[in-house]
Design a protein around this motif. Structure first.
Motif, PDB file in Angstrom:
ATOM      1  N   SER A   1       0.830  -1.198   0.000  1.00  0.00           N
ATOM      2  CA  SER A   1       0.000   0.000   0.000  1.00  0.00           C
ATOM      3  C   SER A   1       0.867   1.251   0.000  1.00  0.00           C
ATOM      4  CB  SER A   1      -0.933  -0.010   1.212  1.00  0.00           C
ATOM      5  OG  SER A   1      -1.734   1.141   1.234  1.00  0.00           O
ATOM      6  N   GLU A   2       1.869   1.285   0.873  1.00  0.00           N
ATOM      7  CA  GLU A   2       2.776   2.429   0.917  1.00  0.00           C
ATOM      8  C   GLU A   2       3.608   2.513  -0.345  1.00  0.00           C
ATOM      9  OE1 GLU A   2       2.925   4.919   3.107  1.00  0.00           O
ATOM     10  OE2 GLU A   2       1.114   3.984   3.920  1.00  0.00           O
ATOM     11  N   TRP A   3       3.980   1.360  -0.890  1.00  0.00           N
ATOM     12  CA  TRP A   3       4.748   1.316  -2.136  1.00  0.00           C
ATOM     13  C   TRP A   3       3.944   1.959  -3.276  1.00  0.00           C
ATOM     14  CZ3 TRP A   3       9.525  -1.373  -2.855  1.00  0.00           C
ATOM     15  CH2 TRP A   3       9.982  -1.403  -4.174  1.00  0.00           C
ATOM     16  N   GLY A   4       2.681   1.590  -3.363  1.00  0.00           N
ATOM     17  CA  GLY A   4       1.844   2.139  -4.430  1.00  0.00           C
ATOM     18  C   GLY A   4       1.692   3.638  -4.330  1.00  0.00           C
ATOM     19  N   LYS A   5       1.606   4.153  -3.108  1.00  0.00           N
ATOM     20  CA  LYS A   5       1.476   5.597  -2.928  1.00  0.00           C
ATOM     21  C   LYS A   5       2.775   6.323  -3.257  1.00  0.00           C
ATOM     22  CE  LYS A   5      -1.869   4.955   0.832  1.00  0.00           C
ATOM     23  NZ  LYS A   5      -2.070   5.078   2.307  1.00  0.00           N
ATOM     24  N   ALA A   6       3.898   5.775  -2.774  1.00  0.00           N
ATOM     25  CA  ALA A   6       5.177   6.467  -2.907  1.00  0.00           C
ATOM     26  C   ALA A   6       5.785   6.335  -4.297  1.00  0.00           C
ATOM     27  CB  ALA A   6       6.154   5.928  -1.865  1.00  0.00           C
ATOM     28  N   ILE A   7       5.729   5.157  -4.880  1.00  0.00           N
ATOM     29  CA  ILE A   7       6.419   4.900  -6.139  1.00  0.00           C
ATOM     30  C   ILE A   7       5.489   5.050  -7.344  1.00  0.00           C
ATOM     31  CG2 ILE A   7       7.762   3.213  -7.446  1.00  0.00           C
ATOM     32  CD1 ILE A   7       9.144   4.319  -4.930  1.00  0.00           C
ATOM     33  N   LEU A   8       4.234   4.624  -7.187  1.00  0.00           N
ATOM     34  CA  LEU A   8       3.304   4.623  -8.322  1.00  0.00           C
ATOM     35  C   LEU A   8       2.278   5.738  -8.235  1.00  0.00           C
ATOM     36  CD1 LEU A   8       2.762   0.749  -8.475  1.00  0.00           C
ATOM     37  CD2 LEU A   8       4.482   2.149  -9.645  1.00  0.00           C
ATOM     38  N   GLU A   9       2.485   6.651  -7.280  1.00  0.00           N
ATOM     39  CA  GLU A   9       1.650   7.842  -7.137  1.00  0.00           C
ATOM     40  C   GLU A   9       0.169   7.504  -7.024  1.00  0.00           C
ATOM     41  OE1 GLU A   9       2.627  10.843  -9.992  1.00  0.00           O
ATOM     42  OE2 GLU A   9       4.776  10.707  -9.578  1.00  0.00           O
ATOM     43  N   GLY A  10      -0.117   6.398  -6.366  1.00  0.00           N
ATOM     44  CA  GLY A  10      -1.496   6.042  -6.061  1.00  0.00           C
ATOM     45  C   GLY A  10      -2.253   5.334  -7.158  1.00  0.00           C
ATOM     46  N   GLU A  11      -1.658   5.146  -8.322  1.00  0.00           N
ATOM     47  CA  GLU A  11      -2.354   4.463  -9.421  1.00  0.00           C
ATOM     48  C   GLU A  11      -1.744   3.078  -9.601  1.00  0.00           C
ATOM     49  OE1 GLU A  11      -4.217   5.536 -13.737  1.00  0.00           O
ATOM     50  OE2 GLU A  11      -2.203   6.289 -13.304  1.00  0.00           O
ATOM     51  N   TYR A  12      -2.351   2.093  -8.976  1.00  0.00           N
ATOM     52  CA  TYR A  12      -1.758   0.765  -9.000  1.00  0.00           C
ATOM     53  C   TYR A  12      -2.826  -0.292  -8.746  1.00  0.00           C
ATOM     54  CZ  TYR A  12      -1.962   1.344  -3.917  1.00  0.00           C
ATOM     55  OH  TYR A  12      -2.386   1.560  -2.633  1.00  0.00           O
ATOM     56  N   LEU A  13      -2.446  -1.520  -9.070  1.00  0.00           N
ATOM     57  CA  LEU A  13      -3.318  -2.676  -8.863  1.00  0.00           C
ATOM     58  C   LEU A  13      -2.528  -3.775  -8.172  1.00  0.00           C
ATOM     59  CD1 LEU A  13      -5.150  -2.986 -12.303  1.00  0.00           C
ATOM     60  CD2 LEU A  13      -6.186  -2.343 -10.137  1.00  0.00           C
ATOM     61  N   PRO A  14      -3.152  -4.528  -7.265  1.00  0.00           N
ATOM     62  CA  PRO A  14      -2.454  -5.650  -6.649  1.00  0.00           C
ATOM     63  C   PRO A  14      -2.362  -6.828  -7.609  1.00  0.00           C
ATOM     64  CG  PRO A  14      -4.717  -5.599  -5.882  1.00  0.00           C
ATOM     65  CD  PRO A  14      -4.527  -4.373  -6.745  1.00  0.00           C
ATOM     66  N   SER A  15      -1.305  -7.585  -7.477  1.00  0.00           N
ATOM     67  CA  SER A  15      -1.118  -8.764  -8.320  1.00  0.00           C
ATOM     68  C   SER A  15      -0.134  -9.689  -7.628  1.00  0.00           C
ATOM     69  CB  SER A  15      -0.584  -8.361  -9.700  1.00  0.00           C
ATOM     70  OG  SER A  15      -0.269  -9.498 -10.467  1.00  0.00           O
ATOM     71  N   VAL A  16      -0.367 -10.973  -7.714  1.00  0.00           N
ATOM     72  CA  VAL A  16       0.545 -11.931  -7.099  1.00  0.00           C
ATOM     73  C   VAL A  16       1.559 -12.415  -8.125  1.00  0.00           C
ATOM     74  CG1 VAL A  16       0.738 -14.124  -5.849  1.00  0.00           C
ATOM     75  CG2 VAL A  16      -1.189 -12.589  -5.418  1.00  0.00           C
ATOM     76  N   LEU A  17       1.121 -13.109  -9.142  1.00  0.00           N
ATOM     77  CA  LEU A  17       2.014 -13.529 -10.217  1.00  0.00           C
ATOM     78  C   LEU A  17       1.444 -13.181 -11.582  1.00  0.00           C
ATOM     79  CD1 LEU A  17       4.603 -14.907 -11.090  1.00  0.00           C
ATOM     80  CD2 LEU A  17       3.466 -17.121 -10.911  1.00  0.00           C
ATOM     81  N   PHE A  18       0.131 -13.317 -11.728  1.00  0.00           N
ATOM     82  CA  PHE A  18      -0.516 -13.002 -12.997  1.00  0.00           C
ATOM     83  C   PHE A  18      -1.352 -11.738 -12.844  1.00  0.00           C
ATOM     84  CE2 PHE A  18       0.333 -17.524 -13.257  1.00  0.00           C
ATOM     85  CZ  PHE A  18       0.859 -17.639 -14.537  1.00  0.00           C
ATOM     86  N   GLY A  19      -1.186 -10.823 -13.780  1.00  0.00           N
ATOM     87  CA  GLY A  19      -1.921  -9.572 -13.740  1.00  0.00           C
ATOM     88  C   GLY A  19      -3.412  -9.789 -13.861  1.00  0.00           C
ATOM     89  N   PRO A  20      -4.215  -8.849 -13.346  1.00  0.00           N
ATOM     90  CA  PRO A  20      -5.675  -9.011 -13.371  1.00  0.00           C
ATOM     91  C   PRO A  20      -6.269  -8.987 -14.765  1.00  0.00           C
ATOM     92  CG  PRO A  20      -5.071  -6.817 -12.594  1.00  0.00           C
ATOM     93  CD  PRO A  20      -3.801  -7.609 -12.664  1.00  0.00           C
ATOM     94  N   ASP A  21      -5.517  -8.510 -15.761  1.00  0.00           N
ATOM     95  CA  ASP A  21      -6.055  -8.449 -17.124  1.00  0.00           C
ATOM     96  C   ASP A  21      -5.752  -9.708 -17.925  1.00  0.00           C
ATOM     97  OD1 ASP A  21      -3.311  -7.968 -17.256  1.00  0.00           O
ATOM     98  OD2 ASP A  21      -3.506  -6.853 -19.130  1.00  0.00           O
ATOM     99  N   THR A  22      -5.060 -10.684 -17.339  1.00  0.00           N
ATOM    100  CA  THR A  22      -4.672 -11.873 -18.085  1.00  0.00           C
ATOM    101  C   THR A  22      -5.746 -12.951 -18.111  1.00  0.00           C
ATOM    102  OG1 THR A  22      -3.714 -12.920 -16.119  1.00  0.00           O
ATOM    103  CG2 THR A  22      -2.262 -11.485 -17.427  1.00  0.00           C
TER     104      THR A  22
END
Length: 600
Positions: free
Chosen positions: A371-392
């Motif tokens: 959560s902190e990573w997404g805010k700091a590095i991706l400026e709040g625009e991000y999606l969680p993923s384990v190994l396969f992206g949600p669009d696959t």
């Protein structure tokens, strides 16, 4: 993270040859899928000369050493593949011939050997020069583009793919393409010619028993087991056809493909200019006179060039995104929002200390606050993923990741994970020594920030880290030789099929298995998953493998995914934005069907 969307070797021979090949194989920037120097092996397998490890280093690449299940034709393969027409414009709009398409390139390739590359960005320059056995014109369609009537046959209960090569297809030097050229190229991808295994195309090693060329235009691929994935894999822009006998050394200075464009001029550090191949075997194509690739310093430079109308296609970096959106609102450009990567994580070398200890890897996974990573590095625009992206179609929904998958806790749950990480470190016998994070800064600088953040997060569980900054070439050589400890690594699937990703990264001996990960359970499940015809059961097997690799064995601590925005001016017609989402074969990257309407 490098967001290029327009444009992932060891030699068993003497070291001098290996170093010669290393010179021309460059890499993606960190945070992008790394392009390790292709692995040279003795086909089908070879033992890497890696740094001493605490556990045996797996051979790579080569067939999975597991019993082959009862053959079953995959759900996509059919006895007679249907013919798919080459995509064309709307029936009411007649494509126009002429003009140059101008694109931005973060770097130009120092060679023309696309088989040894895995960086998607280089396809903008290299893919238009070549032809594949299979072709993806768009969407999920796959055809045999060099076959008579674009068809091939499945024989021997689906274990043999039989092809009749179309006569008259010419390489750029005027030589006619025959089945011998295709056989040679497939064997070259698998490392059977010179020991150099293609990082992406080498995945077919897991399926192909042998390739035969019984006559000038007849080709047969004999498979270990029936697989619909082989056709999709061979449509990737990297899996191209060379004339028989073509050497890696020859491809350093010149291309000799049979694609829609040929090289007119090239100046490293400046630009490349491709021009229409007048002898291209597809009548009427390409529409463009040529493609000009202009090298740009970074994404901000590319964005500025697009806004100044010096590029026809461009990426919208955060700096210029509002201006790109205004262009689209005025109807001057079109745009697409594309999920940037299939996977990115803080990976660990699992074959030697300290991360041969599974508790050390699990502690790293628990320490990273997504959560902190997404805010700091991706400026709040991000999606969680384990190994396969949600669009696959293979990934998990957010509700099954946040506060469910270990490491993805938030708030109080994350604090519990941090405490658990501390206990795991103690149980692993960690005594406060420095753990190296190998990092290679990219032009955007975000890898520097993300690696520093990773170090700070690991510090919260009591792990001391030091960041070693290296060039991408050094980083890739160290990945190849298993001479690393922790490092960010990203991966992409170009076919959308889990066979590509799991078979390319995580089975024993996989061509991009720089983790040195080896699991008999995963190897066995891979064969079972790859052969499964029921899509529901296949997805269950994929999920089972994901749980083992990422949760139980904690090979890499997965990080959130983000988006890239790509734009093109409305006068660019029939452009299919390449990217990390959906099925990315080599077809759209060639731009043979792109045409210009009213470009000033």
């Amino acid at each position: 993270m490098n967001k290029r969307l327009t444009s992932h070797m060891r030699h068993s021979s003497p070291i001098l040859i290996m170093l010669t090949l290393l010179i021309f194989v460059l890499a993606c920037g960190p945070g992008q899928e790394p392009t390790p120097v292709p692995t040279a092996t003795q086909a089908p397998t070879a033992t890497p000369t890696a740094a001493p490890a605490a556990t045996p280093t797996p051979t790579r690449p080569g067939p999975v050493a597991t019993p082959t299940p009862t053959p079953a034709v995959g759900p996509v393969a059919t006895p007679t593949p249907t013919v798919a027409p080459i995509p064309s414009s709307s029936p009411t709009v007649q494509p126009k011939r002429g003009g140059d398409l101008v694109v931005g390139l973060l770097r130009l390739s120092a060679h023309y050997d696309v088989q040894v590359e895995s960086t998607l960005g280089l396809l903008a320059e290299l893919a238009p020069l070549y032809t594949n056995l299979f072709y993806n014109p768009g969407g999920d369609v796959v055809i045999c583009e060099i076959c008579v009537d674009q068809q091939y046959q499945l024989e021997n209960a689906g274990k043999t793919m039989a092809f009749n090569i179309k006569p008259g297809i010419k390489f750029h030097n005027g030589q006619e393409m025959t089945s011998a050229d295709v056989k040679y190229s497939l064997e070259k991808m698998m490392g059977q010619i010179d020991g150099v295994v293609s990082p992406r195309c080498g995945v077919i090693n897991n399926y192909v028993d042998n390739v035969q060329a019984p006559s000038r235009y007849v080709l047969r691929i004999n498979l270990v087991r029936p697989s619909a994935f082989v056709a999709k894999a061979l449509s990737m822009g990297f899996c191209v056809i060379y004339p028989a006998g073509t050497t890696r050394a020859q491809l350093q200075s010149a291309s000799n493909g049979s694609g829609p464009f040929i090289v007119k001029e090239k100046l490293l550090g400046s630009h490349t200019r491709l021009e229409r191949n007048p002898n291209y075997f597809k009548p009427g194509l390409p529409y463009l006179d040529g493609i000009i690739g202009r090298q740009v310093a970074d994404e901000n430079a590319e964005g500025a060039a697009f806004l100044a109308h010096r590029l026809d296609i461009g990426i919208a970096p955060k700096t210029y995104k509002p201006q790109f959106e205004k262009l689209q609102a005025r109807g001057e450009s079109a745009g697409a929002k594309i999920l940037e990567k299939r996977f990115i994580g803080m990976g660990a070398l699992v074959s030697k200390p300290p991360f041969d200890n599974i508790k050390m890897r699990q502690a790293v996974n628990l320490a990273i606050d997504r959560s902190e990573w997404g805010k700091a590095i991706l400026e709040g625009e991000y999606l969680p993923s384990v190994l396969f992206g949600p669009d696959t179609g293979w990934g998990r929904p957010e509700s099954e990741i946040w506060d469910v998958v270990p490491g993805w806790g938030r708030g109080a749950k994350k604090q519990q994970e941090i405490e658990q990480g501390k206990r795991l470190l103690a149980e692993a016998g960690y005594s406060g020594y420095d753990v190296e994070i190998m990092s290679s800064p990219n032009s955007a600088g975000d890898t520097v920030a993300s690696d520093e953040l990773a170090g700070a997060m690991l510090g919260q569980i009591g792990m001391r880290t030091k960041i070693t900054w290296v060039t991408t070439a050094v980083r890739n050589l160290r990945l190849l030789n298993y001479d690393w400890t922790l490092s960010q690594a990203a991966g992409t699937m170009t076919t959308g099929d889990p066979d590509e990703f799991l078979g390319g990264y995580f089975i024993t001996g996989a061509s991009r298995n720089w983790y040195a990960y080896s699991s008999k359970e995963i190897d066995q499940l891979f064969v079972q998953m790859s052969s499964e015809q029921d899509p529901v059961k296949r997805k269950q097997l994929v999920r089972q493998m994901e749980d083992i690799i990422m949760v139980k064995d904690a090979v890499s601590a997965p990080l959130p995914l983000t988006y890239t925005y790509i734009y093109w001016y409305v006068y660019v017609k029939e452009y299919i934005p390449g990217g990390f989402g959906g099925f990315r074969g080599g077809g759209p990257t060639r731009k043979e069907s792109v045409w210009l309407d009213g470009k000033g």
